[in-house]
Scaffold this active site. Structure first.
Site, PDB file in Angstrom:
ATOM      1  N   ASP A 243       0.865  -1.170   0.000  1.00 38.24           N
ATOM      2  CA  ASP A 243       0.000   0.000   0.000  1.00 38.24           C
ATOM      3  C   ASP A 243       0.910   1.231   0.000  1.00 38.24           C
ATOM      4  OD1 ASP A 243      -2.353   1.569   0.350  1.00 38.24           O
ATOM      5  OD2 ASP A 243      -1.883   1.713   2.482  1.00 38.24           O
TER       6      ASP A 243
ATOM      7  N   ASP B 275      -1.620  -1.082   6.115  1.00 38.36           N
ATOM      8  CA  ASP B 275      -1.819  -0.617   7.488  1.00 38.36           C
ATOM      9  C   ASP B 275      -3.236  -0.150   7.794  1.00 38.36           C
ATOM     10  OD1 ASP B 275      -1.855   1.747   5.999  1.00 38.36           O
ATOM     11  OD2 ASP B 275      -1.027   2.901   7.668  1.00 38.36           O
TER      12      ASP B 275
ATOM     13  N   THR C  37       0.001   4.845   1.379  1.00 32.55           N
ATOM     14  CA  THR C  37      -0.112   5.671   2.577  1.00 32.55           C
ATOM     15  C   THR C  37       0.113   4.845   3.842  1.00 32.55           C
ATOM     16  OG1 THR C  37      -1.734   7.027   1.431  1.00 32.55           O
ATOM     17  CG2 THR C  37      -1.588   7.295   3.814  1.00 32.55           C
TER      18      THR C  37
END
Length: 831
Positions: free
Chosen positions: A518, A719, A520
């Site tokens: 991912d 996350d 961000t």
């Protein structure tokens, strides 16, 4: 969704399996795991299932078992606690014979007979207590004087662990066994002398009686546990190493006793020149003493395999300084409650997880993250239990206490993972299932072959070689090969900030050839900041655009939303009342403000809100996106009126970590919900050829499935909540420790520091552990494959070589120790 319930009515492992199967069959349940000793069921479900549904399922099954919310059936659980001994009260088999089953008291494994190992956890680090040297019945929680005699109290010595007690008990028995075995051995060896001086004192048959008398303490005290375990293994048909030792040593000793009492039964082949039957007391006692030595060395080695957890336990402080009405009061860790204000002095360990409320400092987090450089901390920064403060005092607010702290969770995860089974262990289990019966059969065949074709005295050769076959075989080495490496590897990972959920994760990580990341919070810092706010028409000023954005985002917990709210507070923005707020996953948010429908988010959110983004607006946004910034649009009543530009710095370690992974032959793909231009800017900076933008959670999930269909072994690192489906679907889900609880629950590996370099560590660790396991399995298999035929005498026709049962016992004892020793090498590797 994951819930834990209490199960009442289970009494054995069969009950546990039955309850697990019944709960797993309930519609909507993705996985049910039942723990017999804790009387708990962990149930994972796609969406919430009422407890009444599970109660009905168990009722239909016969009503033997019942399910309750945690805390119910209080009396039952209290009674269970009272029975638990001192210490952690948690024991497990080092060979994991029954998977991750645990026991509440020390003893032998009912399957393999090995000594159970005590789990190390925070409950073992008890409070420091003080006692009077003259009146030991006086025990207090703090220093002071004895109320009886007035003497100063002294600290109480910590109670020895179950591990240490087992070692000391074995050591005592070993010295007793050695003291009685040595004279037996010397008597037996003296027979090799031409003019044996012992026979000048008395005849051989009398020396045989002395050997018999000396062997009794060895057989019936020091090593009697081996015969108990052998009997239990045959009774339950869980044949193991002790079955072979019990049969081999037992037959040798029993034969000798029988020969002494009834010498006339035996042919001349079994008799010496003096007419006495040749006895094997020295073989039986030396074999048993050497096996005891092996157990002793294993007990000492086992204590080193969980040394990582012991090191983590040392980090847990016992005391803390609490601020009460402006005064500093020293309290026990157990007395700290949520929101307490604590003072941490220079060099002190941080007592619990929390946030700094006053002051700044540098903190050594190496024991948890594996990174040696101290981290600077200021007000509002998070701090973790067990890390060490630098040279400045600060105040902190307790946010997580007891079992909720990061240190407690790490220890809990390491213990769970250490007890889990790797798929590669199935090979050893299959071999072990046939091992003992096959060895016993080979031993019988050996006796028959030597009896028919062996040289004189044929029965002596047949007997000795048959015993050697039984003694040299070691199913233990096979059983220990995988769990020892897993235990040491998981501990090593924890010391380096890589938390492994189970052994399967290590095995799969070794095979990973594709990594999805991912953007961000994974590649970037995950700490976005607002760089500019703009308006697209004259009807609204930039200040008014900001007011709508902040008012809308006040209701959201998304990192981008938090960044805009923080920016708004810095600019003293007045917050407007919002109603009917809703978050649209992967797109943005919407609400009603001043009776107007307001939406904020990416272009897909604007489509959802039926607001058109004209080309002029797109061009303006693109100039920011090409710099790697994120642009969110604001629409009011289906008209796009403004935008906010948010930047998120790329982590310093991201580029280096991605390069290291690519060098290992791993394809790294970035999937992000951000737009194409922003994604391309980040990908270019990191030399990432493969990326996809504007990805919704379901798109990430589909991408994982597509890669898996193409034969790729996929790891996914993320996350956020939007990463959870893909994390769960991937072969190995990797969560950033800085991310959300949902992401961590969905993952098989958690990186405490939330850093891509942790993936490099995880890959290196998995490679090292799997290599170590294969070495152990190879050694165990080759040892048994070569050892058994040599003991049977296959080399005798060619080289005249035979293997003494005593040498076989020595080889067997050290085979298990060498497997553990090889696993311990993992403690020294660099990941």
């Amino acid at each position: 969704m994951k819930h834990t319930y209490h199960i009442h009515g289970m009494t054995c492992n069969g009950c546990r399996t039955h309850v697990e199967e019944t709960l797993s069959k309930v519609g909507g349940v993705s996985k049910a795991t039942v723990d017999l000793d804790k009387a708990e069921a962990n149930i994972e479900m796609e969406s919430h299932i009422p407890i009444e549904t599970f109660q009905e399922a168990l009722k239909k099954d016969g009503g033997t078992y019942s399910i309750h919310k945690q805390g119910e059936h209080h009396q039952h659980s209290e009674a269970k606690k009272e029975k638990q001994p001192k210490g952690t009260g948690t024991f497990y088999c080092p060979m994991h014979c029954e998977g991750d089953k645990i026991y509440n008291k020390p003893g032998d494994c009912p399957v393999c007979g090995m000594d159970l190992v005590e789990e190390q956890n925070l409950s073992a680090t008890s409070k420091e207590q003080w006692t009077c040297p003259m009146h030991p019945e006086i025990v207090k929680e703090e220093a002071g004087s004895c109320p009886i005699c007035g003497m100063d109290l002294v600290p109480m010595k910590a109670d020895s662990s179950a591990e240490e007690k087992t070692y000391k008990k074995l050591l005592k028995k070993f010295w007793i066994a050695t003291a009685f075995t040595l004279p037996i051995f010397l008597m037996a060896m003296s027979e090799m002398l031409n003019n044996n001086p012992l026979y000048d004192i008395m005849e051989q048959k009398y020396w045989n009686w002395i050997q018999f008398a000396l062997s009794i303490p060895v057989v019936f005290y020091a090593t009697w546990m081996f015969f108990e375990r052998a009997y239990k293994s045959i009774k339950t048909w869980n044949l193991n190493m002790f079955t072979l030792i019990g049969i081999g040593a037992g037959v040798a000793w029993s034969f000798s006793v029988f020969g002494m009492f009834f010498p006339e039964v035996f042919p001349s082949q079994f008799k010496t020149e003096s007419g006495a039957v040749h006895v094997y007391f020295e073989a039986a006692t030396v074999i048993l003493t050497l096996v005891l030595l092996g157990q002793l060395l294993e007990a000492r080695a086992h204590s080193k395999t969980n040394s990582a957890v012991k090191e983590l336990l040392k980090l847990a402080p016992n005391k803390a300084i609490k601020i009460v009405d402006g005064e500093e009061v020293e309290v026990s860790i157990d007395e700290i409650e949520l929101n307490d204000i604590l003072k941490v002095k220079p060099g002190d360990k941080i007592p619990v997880d929390g946030v700094i409320t006053e002051g700044n400092t540098s903190i050594d987090e190496s024991m948890i993250t594996g990174e040696p450089i101290p981290v600077n901390k200021a007000e509002n920064d998070k701090v973790s239990s067990g890390t060490i403060n630098g040279n400045q005092s600060f105040l902190m607010k307790a946010e997580k206490v007891g079992s909720d702290t990061l240190l407690s969770q790490i220890i809990h995860m390491v213990n769970d993972a250490s007890r889990s089974r790797a798929p590669i262990q199935n090979l050893a289990d299959k071999v072990s299932g046939y091992f003992v019966p096959v060895v016993v059969l080979i031993s019988i065949i050996t006796f028959i072959v030597w009896s028919i074709w062996g040289p004189e005295p044929v029965y002596v050769y047949a007997f000795v070689n048959a015993i050697a076959v039984l003694i040299i075989a070691c199913p233990c080495a096979l059983g220990l090969a995988t769990p020892m490496s897993v235990m040491v590897g998981v501990g090593k990972g924890a010391q380096n900030g890589v938390l492994i959920k189970n052994a399967e994760a290590l095995e799969k990580m070794d095979k990973v050839n594709t990594l999805i990341v991912d953007k961000t919070g994974t590649i970037t810092e995950g700490k976005p900041t607002v760089e500019t706010v703009g308006a697209f028409n004259d009807a609204l000023s930039e200040k008014e655009v900001l007011q709508y954005i902040v008012s809308l985002n006040t209701n959201s917990e998304h990192p981008l939303a938090e960044a805009t709210v923080k920016y708004g507070k810095e600019h003293n923005t007045e917050i407007l009342k919002s109603e009917d707020f809703s978050a649209v996953t992967g797109k943005g948010v919407e609400a009603t403000i001043k009776d107007k429908k307001v939406a904020l988010g990416n272009p897909k959110m604007m489509e959802y809100a039926k607001a058109d983004i004209i080309s002029k607006m797109k061009d303006e946004a693109k100039s920011y996106q090409k710099q790697g910034k994120t642009v969110s649009y604001l629409s009011i009543d289906k008209t796009v009126v403004g935008y906010v530009v948010i930047g998120d710095k790329i982590k310093e370690t991201s580029a280096k970590a991605i390069k290291a992974l690519q060098d290992k032959g791993i394809d790294v793909i970035m999937l992000t919900g951000d737009n194409h231009d922003t994604a391309q800017a980040v990908a270019s900076e990191l030399n990432l050829a493969d990326f996809k933008a504007s990805m919704l959670p379901e798109d990430k999930l589909k991408e994982v499935e597509k890669l898996q269909k193409n034969g790729k072994v996929v790891a996914m690192a993320g996350d956020g909540i939007n990463d959870a489906p893909a994390l769960a679907k991937s072969d190995v889900g990797i969560a950033m420790g800085t991310g959300t609880h949902v992401a961590i629950e969905s993952a098989m590996i958690t990186l405490v520091k939330g850093d891509l370099h942790g993936i490099v560590k995880a890959k290196n660790l998995s490679n090292a552990v799997m290599k170590n396991i294969k070495q152990n399995l190879f050694f165990a298999l080759i040892y048994n494959t070569l050892g058994v035929p040599i003991a049977a005498g296959v080399l005798f026709p060619f080289f005249g070589i035979l293997l003494s049962p005593m040498i076989a016992a020595l080889a067997m004892s050290f085979s298990s120790v060498s497997v553990i020793g090889n696993a311990l090498r993992l403690r020294t590797i660099k990941v």
